[in-house]
Design a protein around this motif. Sequence first.
Motif, PDB file in Angstrom:
ATOM      1  N   THR A  87       0.835  -1.194   0.000  1.00 14.61           N
ATOM      2  CA  THR A  87       0.000   0.000   0.000  1.00 14.61           C
ATOM      3  C   THR A  87       0.873   1.249   0.000  1.00 14.61           C
TER       4      THR A  87
ATOM      5  N   GLU B 289     -10.045  -5.092   3.362  1.00 15.39           N
ATOM      6  CA  GLU B 289     -11.204  -4.504   2.682  1.00 15.39           C
ATOM      7  C   GLU B 289     -10.888  -4.016   1.266  1.00 15.39           C
ATOM      8  N   PRO B 290      -9.868  -3.164   1.071  1.00 16.74           N
ATOM      9  CA  PRO B 290      -9.612  -2.711  -0.297  1.00 16.74           C
ATOM     10  C   PRO B 290      -9.124  -3.831  -1.213  1.00 16.74           C
TER      11      PRO B 290
END
Length: 287
Positions: A81, A164-165
């Motif tokens: 990320t 989640e993403p």
Amino acid sequence: MMGLKQIHLLGWLIISSIAYGQAPELSADSISYYRKALSRKPAIRVSAHRGNTGLAPENTLASFRIALQRQVDYIEIDVRTTKDGQLVILHDGNLNRTTNGTGPAAERTLADLKELSAGKGAGESFQAERIPTLAEVCQLVSDWNAHHRSQTNLYVDCKAVAAEPLVAMLTQYGLLNDAVFYGSDTFLQSLHKVAPKAKCMPSLRKSDELTAKIAALHPYAFDVNATELTKDLVDQLHMQGLRVFVDLLDEGNRPEYYQKAAQLGVDVIQTDHILNVYRTLARRATK
């Protein structure tokens, strides 16, 4: 007879292999031969570790395109990320080894990372390769699967990402259900809460961890340490409906290890040398 698009692709593969310091190893017809041979006995599947084929830099769209042409069953990707919350494909947390940047990737925005070359040490023709986003990889694989009989799934190594993403992105491209997810036990527990049917694959470094991990993680498969592989362990996992993945990298990248994995009934071999695995296992399948 090949169409114009196929001719261009074959030419691209040849040019890429020469640029990367290796001669092209075989034609598309040979890949089809190997895959057909492998299907004659209980199937053992192949995962391209970081998309590696030896013909393009790891974890780049160039490497993934070639892996797809090799008709691998899985492409392993490493998800991280960025500073601005974007999901990218990069093995190391630090940029130094595979890019012309330095320092932690997590401290850069996606725009910053897209300024870097992901072709460090791979020859001039790959210097325009960039760190891909997860969305770009999902689009590539989804497009391939929509137009080819041979289907390739994602083997997602969850290096530094929230569940989640990650689930949202794979769902968007229709890749969630067939993907396998490798990561820490803590991450896999969080993934199970977001996507209860996700195919979690914890590591199994010692066989005495098995019972506790099954109870805690409800896995689809285990990534088993090659040194722990035995026929009894593989059979035990299969009796419980679990798949067995094994990394055969570095010192494990030898035909005798591929043969052993096949004899033990391993489901998936992960490798940096797809063609070596194909050749070895195809010879075994045709005996």
